[in-house]
Write a protein that holds these residues in place. Structure first.
Motif, PDB file in Angstrom:
ATOM      1  N   ASP A   1       0.828  -1.212   0.000  1.00 56.07           N
ATOM      2  CA  ASP A   1       0.000   0.000   0.000  1.00 56.07           C
ATOM      3  C   ASP A   1       0.859   1.258   0.000  1.00 56.07           C
ATOM      4  N   ASP A   2       1.844   1.291   0.901  1.00 56.33           N
ATOM      5  CA  ASP A   2       2.718   2.464   0.994  1.00 56.33           C
ATOM      6  C   ASP A   2       3.534   2.657  -0.283  1.00 56.33           C
TER       7      ASP A   2
ATOM      8  N   SER B   1       1.599   3.975  -3.343  1.00 48.83           N
ATOM      9  CA  SER B   1       1.411   5.431  -3.273  1.00 48.83           C
ATOM     10  C   SER B   1       2.680   6.150  -3.712  1.00 48.83           C
TER      11      SER B   1
ATOM     12  N   GLY C   1       3.232   5.829  -7.440  1.00 54.34           N
ATOM     13  CA  GLY C   1       2.344   6.727  -8.169  1.00 54.34           C
ATOM     14  C   GLY C   1       2.848   8.155  -8.181  1.00 54.34           C
ATOM     15  N   MET C   2       3.309   8.621  -7.032  1.00 58.20           N
ATOM     16  CA  MET C   2       3.857   9.974  -6.946  1.00 58.20           C
ATOM     17  C   MET C   2       5.114  10.097  -7.796  1.00 58.20           C
TER      18      MET C   2
END
Length: 168
Positions: free
Chosen positions: A103-104, A107, A110-111
């Motif tokens: 999950d981390d 993210s 994606g950034m």
């Protein structure tokens, strides 16, 4: 043909067997593996920056060489995507221990993709024997005088003992 370069960024305080798993897998995916050691003014590492760099060269060097790649160890203090561009990387390697990491890391990937669409993030799953190993837990065990040898190489264990007794 341009060599394929991958960046693996972190604090590596300390370098763990889990980190070496990522290094081993990553070295099979590229010609040059750049391990980028972060310098962060707000963090107080147990091991000095120079000690971490030396340990990575000593411990990861043979692993990378055995995979047929070249190891470079660099320092960085900003964004990983900037460090990747600075070293000519097209891949960013990230290790995954489990669902929380996924999950981390998704993210973060994606950034990073939004900031640097030319970079590809590659996730490397931890081996079953290292899924529970974190540098934070290793530091805590070392600080309390515990045995960290199941989680790090002998050279790293020695460096941690010396740092904890004020000789590192």
């Amino acid at each position: 043909m341009t060599p394929r370069t991958a960046l693996y960024a972190g604090s590596f305080d300390p370098l763990t067997l889990g980190h070496l798993d990522v290094v081993r897998a990553g070295a099979r995916l590229c010609d040059i593996l750049v391990v980028a050691v972060g310098r962060h003014a707000t963090k107080q590492p147990v091991l000095t920056h120079d000690a971490r760099v030396a340990l990575i060269r000593a411990e990861a060097g043979p692993v990378v060489q055995a995979a047929g790649a070249v190891l470079r160890v660099e320092s960085f203090s900003g964004l990983a995507v900037t460090a990747a561009r600075d070293v000519g990387a097209t891949l960013i390697l990230r290790g995954l221990r489990g669902a929380t990491d996924l999950d981390d890391e998704m993210s973060m990937a994606g950034m990073n993709a939004a900031m640097a669409p030319d970079l590809q993030t590659v996730f490397v799953p931890a081996s079953p024997g290292t899924r529970f190993v974190t540098a934070t837990l290793v530091r805590q065990i070392a600080a309390m005088g515990g045995d960290v040898s199941p989680f790090v190489t002998p050279g790293v264990a020695r460096a941690l003992r010396e740092a904890m007794t004020g000789r590192g």
